[in-house]
Design a protein around this motif. Structure first.
Motif, PDB file in Angstrom:
ATOM      1  N   VAL A  63       0.839  -1.195   0.000  1.00 43.36           N
ATOM      2  CA  VAL A  63       0.000   0.000   0.000  1.00 43.36           C
ATOM      3  C   VAL A  63       0.879   1.252   0.000  1.00 43.36           C
ATOM      4  CG1 VAL A  63      -1.714   1.330   1.279  1.00 43.36           C
ATOM      5  CG2 VAL A  63      -1.928  -1.150   1.142  1.00 43.36           C
ATOM      6  N   HIS A  64       1.967   1.216   0.772  1.00 44.75           N
ATOM      7  CA  HIS A  64       2.875   2.362   0.825  1.00 44.75           C
ATOM      8  C   HIS A  64       3.554   2.581  -0.522  1.00 44.75           C
ATOM      9  CE1 HIS A  64       6.458   4.738   1.961  1.00 44.75           C
ATOM     10  NE2 HIS A  64       5.661   5.239   2.895  1.00 44.75           N
ATOM     11  N   GLN A  65       3.897   1.508  -1.174  1.00 41.10           N
ATOM     12  CA  GLN A  65       4.583   1.612  -2.474  1.00 41.10           C
ATOM     13  C   GLN A  65       3.651   2.164  -3.544  1.00 41.10           C
ATOM     14  OE1 GLN A  65       6.209  -2.102  -3.881  1.00 41.10           O
ATOM     15  NE2 GLN A  65       6.686  -1.289  -5.914  1.00 41.10           N
ATOM     16  N   HIS A  66       2.411   1.684  -3.585  1.00 41.66           N
ATOM     17  CA  HIS A  66       1.480   2.072  -4.649  1.00 41.66           C
ATOM     18  C   HIS A  66       0.590   3.249  -4.264  1.00 41.66           C
ATOM     19  CE1 HIS A  66       2.413  -1.399  -7.223  1.00 41.66           C
ATOM     20  NE2 HIS A  66       2.490  -2.102  -6.106  1.00 41.66           N
ATOM     21  N   GLN A  67       0.534   3.579  -2.958  1.00 41.87           N
ATOM     22  CA  GLN A  67      -0.305   4.689  -2.484  1.00 41.87           C
ATOM     23  C   GLN A  67      -1.750   4.559  -2.960  1.00 41.87           C
ATOM     24  OE1 GLN A  67       0.674   7.387  -0.322  1.00 41.87           O
ATOM     25  NE2 GLN A  67       2.336   5.918   0.013  1.00 41.87           N
ATOM     26  N   HIS A  68      -2.189   3.292  -3.031  1.00 43.73           N
ATOM     27  CA  HIS A  68      -3.545   3.035  -3.526  1.00 43.73           C
ATOM     28  C   HIS A  68      -3.919   1.596  -3.145  1.00 43.73           C
ATOM     29  CE1 HIS A  68      -6.814   2.314  -6.440  1.00 43.73           C
ATOM     30  NE2 HIS A  68      -6.945   3.636  -6.455  1.00 43.73           N
ATOM     31  N   PHE A  69      -5.072   1.411  -2.519  1.00 43.20           N
ATOM     32  CA  PHE A  69      -5.471   0.073  -2.070  1.00 43.20           C
ATOM     33  C   PHE A  69      -5.726  -0.865  -3.241  1.00 43.20           C
ATOM     34  CE2 PHE A  69      -6.096   2.121   2.009  1.00 43.20           C
ATOM     35  CZ  PHE A  69      -5.817   1.104   2.916  1.00 43.20           C
ATOM     36  N   GLY A  70      -6.367  -0.349  -4.276  1.00 45.42           N
ATOM     37  CA  GLY A  70      -6.681  -1.206  -5.423  1.00 45.42           C
ATOM     38  C   GLY A  70      -5.433  -1.714  -6.129  1.00 45.42           C
ATOM     39  N   ARG A  71      -4.509  -0.802  -6.415  1.00 45.30           N
ATOM     40  CA  ARG A  71      -3.270  -1.204  -7.107  1.00 45.30           C
ATOM     41  C   ARG A  71      -2.412  -2.113  -6.222  1.00 45.30           C
ATOM     42  NH1 ARG A  71      -3.647   4.246  -8.925  1.00 45.30           N
ATOM     43  NH2 ARG A  71      -2.213   4.968  -7.293  1.00 45.30           N
ATOM     44  N   ALA A 128      -3.553  -4.178  -3.975  1.00 48.47           N
ATOM     45  CA  ALA A 128      -4.209  -5.493  -3.967  1.00 48.47           C
ATOM     46  C   ALA A 128      -3.869  -6.276  -5.232  1.00 48.47           C
ATOM     47  CB  ALA A 128      -5.721  -5.315  -3.836  1.00 48.47           C
ATOM     48  N   GLN A 129      -3.887  -5.588  -6.375  1.00 52.39           N
ATOM     49  CA  GLN A 129      -3.528  -6.249  -7.631  1.00 52.39           C
ATOM     50  C   GLN A 129      -2.082  -6.743  -7.594  1.00 52.39           C
ATOM     51  OE1 GLN A 129      -4.329  -3.366 -10.691  1.00 52.39           O
ATOM     52  NE2 GLN A 129      -6.521  -3.794 -10.752  1.00 52.39           N
ATOM     53  N   ALA A 130      -1.186  -5.928  -7.048  1.00 55.31           N
ATOM     54  CA  ALA A 130       0.219  -6.319  -6.965  1.00 55.31           C
ATOM     55  C   ALA A 130       0.415  -7.530  -6.057  1.00 55.31           C
ATOM     56  CB  ALA A 130       1.062  -5.146  -6.457  1.00 55.31           C
ATOM     57  N   CYS A 131      -0.467  -7.674  -5.056  1.00 60.56           N
ATOM     58  CA  CYS A 131      -0.369  -8.799  -4.115  1.00 60.56           C
ATOM     59  C   CYS A 131      -1.226  -9.990  -4.547  1.00 60.56           C
ATOM     60  CB  CYS A 131      -0.802  -8.351  -2.720  1.00 60.56           C
ATOM     61  SG  CYS A 131       0.277  -7.116  -1.968  1.00 60.56           S
ATOM     62  N   PHE A 132      -1.931  -9.842  -5.691  1.00 60.28           N
ATOM     63  CA  PHE A 132      -2.777 -10.903  -6.245  1.00 60.28           C
ATOM     64  C   PHE A 132      -3.897 -11.310  -5.263  1.00 60.28           C
ATOM     65  CE2 PHE A 132       1.462 -11.389  -8.125  1.00 60.28           C
ATOM     66  CZ  PHE A 132       1.153 -11.207  -9.465  1.00 60.28           C
ATOM     67  N   ILE A 133      -4.491 -10.318  -4.613  1.00 57.04           N
ATOM     68  CA  ILE A 133      -5.622 -10.567  -3.722  1.00 57.04           C
ATOM     69  C   ILE A 133      -6.703  -9.522  -4.005  1.00 57.04           C
ATOM     70  CG2 ILE A 133      -4.244 -11.588  -1.866  1.00 57.04           C
ATOM     71  CD1 ILE A 133      -4.363  -8.877  -0.439  1.00 57.04           C
ATOM     72  N   GLY A 134      -7.873  -9.731  -3.439  1.00 58.82           N
ATOM     73  CA  GLY A 134      -8.942  -8.757  -3.585  1.00 58.82           C
ATOM     74  C   GLY A 134      -8.710  -7.548  -2.694  1.00 58.82           C
ATOM     75  N   GLN A 135      -9.297  -6.416  -3.081  1.00 57.15           N
ATOM     76  CA  GLN A 135      -9.097  -5.191  -2.315  1.00 57.15           C
ATOM     77  C   GLN A 135      -9.696  -5.304  -0.916  1.00 57.15           C
ATOM     78  OE1 GLN A 135      -9.948  -1.573  -4.431  1.00 57.15           O
ATOM     79  NE2 GLN A 135     -10.177  -0.360  -2.561  1.00 57.15           N
ATOM     80  N   SER A 136     -10.812  -5.987  -0.806  1.00 57.80           N
ATOM     81  CA  SER A 136     -11.449  -6.149   0.510  1.00 57.80           C
ATOM     82  C   SER A 136     -10.569  -6.983   1.438  1.00 57.80           C
ATOM     83  CB  SER A 136     -12.820  -6.805   0.361  1.00 57.80           C
ATOM     84  OG  SER A 136     -12.708  -8.077  -0.254  1.00 57.80           O
ATOM     85  N   THR A 137      -9.903  -7.995   0.881  1.00 61.51           N
ATOM     86  CA  THR A 137      -8.991  -8.832   1.684  1.00 61.51           C
ATOM     87  C   THR A 137      -7.826  -8.011   2.199  1.00 61.51           C
ATOM     88  OG1 THR A 137      -9.560 -10.789   0.372  1.00 61.51           O
ATOM     89  CG2 THR A 137      -7.530 -10.885   1.652  1.00 61.51           C
ATOM     90  N   LEU A 138      -7.280  -7.178   1.325  1.00 59.35           N
ATOM     91  CA  LEU A 138      -6.150  -6.332   1.721  1.00 59.35           C
ATOM     92  C   LEU A 138      -6.581  -5.315   2.769  1.00 59.35           C
ATOM     93  CD1 LEU A 138      -3.244  -4.981  -0.278  1.00 59.35           C
ATOM     94  CD2 LEU A 138      -4.705  -3.280   0.782  1.00 59.35           C
ATOM     95  N   SER A 139      -7.726  -4.682   2.561  1.00 60.77           N
ATOM     96  CA  SER A 139      -8.218  -3.672   3.510  1.00 60.77           C
ATOM     97  C   SER A 139      -8.441  -4.289   4.891  1.00 60.77           C
ATOM     98  CB  SER A 139      -9.515  -3.052   3.008  1.00 60.77           C
ATOM     99  OG  SER A 139      -9.305  -2.353   1.807  1.00 60.77           O
ATOM    100  N   SER A 140      -9.001  -5.502   4.902  1.00 57.99           N
ATOM    101  CA  SER A 140      -9.243  -6.182   6.178  1.00 57.99           C
ATOM    102  C   SER A 140      -7.931  -6.508   6.883  1.00 57.99           C
ATOM    103  CB  SER A 140     -10.038  -7.470   5.943  1.00 57.99           C
ATOM    104  OG  SER A 140     -11.320  -7.190   5.429  1.00 57.99           O
ATOM    105  N   ALA A 141      -6.927  -6.921   6.103  1.00 59.30           N
ATOM    106  CA  ALA A 141      -5.621  -7.260   6.685  1.00 59.30           C
ATOM    107  C   ALA A 141      -4.973  -6.031   7.311  1.00 59.30           C
ATOM    108  CB  ALA A 141      -4.712  -7.855   5.615  1.00 59.30           C
ATOM    109  N   ILE A 142      -5.066  -4.874   6.627  1.00 58.41           N
ATOM    110  CA  ILE A 142      -4.492  -3.639   7.165  1.00 58.41           C
ATOM    111  C   ILE A 142      -5.246  -3.210   8.414  1.00 58.41           C
ATOM    112  CG2 ILE A 142      -4.037  -1.205   6.711  1.00 58.41           C
ATOM    113  CD1 ILE A 142      -2.227  -3.083   5.140  1.00 58.41           C
ATOM    114  N   GLN A 143      -6.564  -3.388   8.388  1.00 56.39           N
ATOM    115  CA  GLN A 143      -7.384  -3.018   9.542  1.00 56.39           C
ATOM    116  C   GLN A 143      -7.029  -3.895  10.743  1.00 56.39           C
ATOM    117  OE1 GLN A 143     -11.571  -3.079   8.558  1.00 56.39           O
ATOM    118  NE2 GLN A 143     -11.897  -1.130   9.610  1.00 56.39           N
ATOM    119  N   ASN A 144      -6.845  -5.193  10.511  1.00 54.37           N
ATOM    120  CA  ASN A 144      -6.458  -6.122  11.574  1.00 54.37           C
ATOM    121  C   ASN A 144      -5.073  -5.774  12.121  1.00 54.37           C
ATOM    122  OD1 ASN A 144      -8.848  -7.560  11.321  1.00 54.37           O
ATOM    123  ND2 ASN A 144      -7.975  -9.056   9.894  1.00 54.37           N
ATOM    124  N   LEU A 145      -4.181  -5.344  11.204  1.00 51.15           N
ATOM    125  CA  LEU A 145      -2.835  -4.944  11.624  1.00 51.15           C
ATOM    126  C   LEU A 145      -2.904  -3.735  12.552  1.00 51.15           C
ATOM    127  CD1 LEU A 145       0.263  -5.122  11.449  1.00 51.15           C
ATOM    128  CD2 LEU A 145       0.141  -3.756   9.347  1.00 51.15           C
TER     129      LEU A 145
END
Length: 302
Positions: A16-24, A26-43
């Motif tokens: 997220v820090h590298q791309h400054q965008h949740f969608g991009r 998520a694509q770079a990590c090959f996961i859905g945006q909701s999965t990434l957002s939840s992981a950051i929220q849990n962190l």
């Protein structure tokens, strides 16, 4: 040890820090945006503080978020280092190795290094990248390459540096050029008679320093982008240049009416190989050094 951040969460945060965008990210990590957002929220819940400020479609890292990202990068690097260490211990010099080489080395030995590694390390997948010293050091620091071949001296304090060989300098001129024969002090060369590469190539600074040339009036303001252009100026009897022995041994003056005369005895550049101090593949790199040292001694020998 409970409620510790996971490696995966830290990787998502860095993305997220590298791309400054949740969608991009998520694509770079090959996961859905909701999965990434939840992981950051849990962190953030695990750490008990806000790392990212979200507003509509924009985001901004908090001050503590920036610091966590820096710490996270070190944790990921150390984790990768552990994996590399065990892999190297079990199977030295296998798999992919990305080697960065500066142009004034790659031009003369890239193919030979590739052939050497194919012969000596058949299980190694060597990837060569040619770039300037500054660019390669940046790539090395970011983990985009594993090792770098540079000409020294250079500011390499962040990395482990192993010198492989010395590459002597020669003064090169047309065989009919009379302005530099038997000259011991290169500061006495005619005005604007020394042709050099652009400053982004470390060969220029190394040649000037090694050959003790500090009389700026000797240097022609023209800066060549390539060795081919540089030699074309010398071939027209417009002046002289300085080339390392490696270039001469590779036949750069073949079929040209030019001669090369060894510069002062202490005029040389070091050829060094660099890697990150945190790398877990040190065993691999030391084995590689053992093979490259005699290789470069031969390529740089007079």
């Amino acid at each position: 040890m409970k409620n510790l951040p996971s490696i995966k969460q830290l990787q998502y945060l860095i993305a997220v820090h590298q791309h400054q965008h949740f969608g991009r990210a998520a694509q770079a990590c090959f996961i859905g945006q909701s999965t990434l957002s939840s992981a950051i929220q849990n962190l953030e819940e695990t750490l008990g503080c806000q790392l990212i400020e979200r507003e509509n479609r924009s985001l901004m890292f908090t001050a503590i978020g920036e610091e966590v990202v820096e710490r996270a990068r070190k944790i990921i690097d150390d984790t990768i280092s552990v994996k590399e260490l065990t892999k190297s211990f079990k199977s030295p010099l296998q798999g992919k190795l990305t080697l960065g080489v500066i142009p004034t080395i790659a031009s003369f030995i890239a193919a030979d290094i590739y052939q050497l590694c194919l012969s000596e390390f058949p299980s190694l997948e060597l990837v060569l990248i040619e770039d300037t010293s500054d660019a390669l050091l940046d790539k090395l620091e970011k983990g985009q390459i594993d090792v770098a071949l540079l000409a020294l001296p250079y500011n390499t304090q962040k990395f482990h540096t192993h010198v492989l060989s010395q590459d002597p300098f020669n003064i090169v001129m047309h065989q009919d050029y009379q302005g530099a024969r038997d000259l011991k002090d290169f500061n006495l060369l005619p005005k604007a008679s020394v042709f050099l590469l652009e400053r982004e190539h470390c060969l220029t600074d190394h040649a000037l320093s090694a050959c003790h040339l500090n009389e700026t009036g000797c240097i022609n303001p023209f800066e060549a982008a390539s060795l081919h252009t540089l030699l074309s100026m010398v071939e027209r009897k417009l002046g002289v240049t300085f080339l390392p022995q490696m270039a001469l041994n590779a036949g750069i003056l073949q079929h040209k009416d030019m001669i090369a005369v060894p510069a002062q005895e202490d005029a040389y550049r070091d050829i060094g190989i660099l890697w990150r101090k945190t790398s877990g593949r040190i065993r691999d790199f030391r084995i590689l050094c053992e093979k490259l040292t005699p290789f470069f001694n031969q390529k740089c020998g007079r």
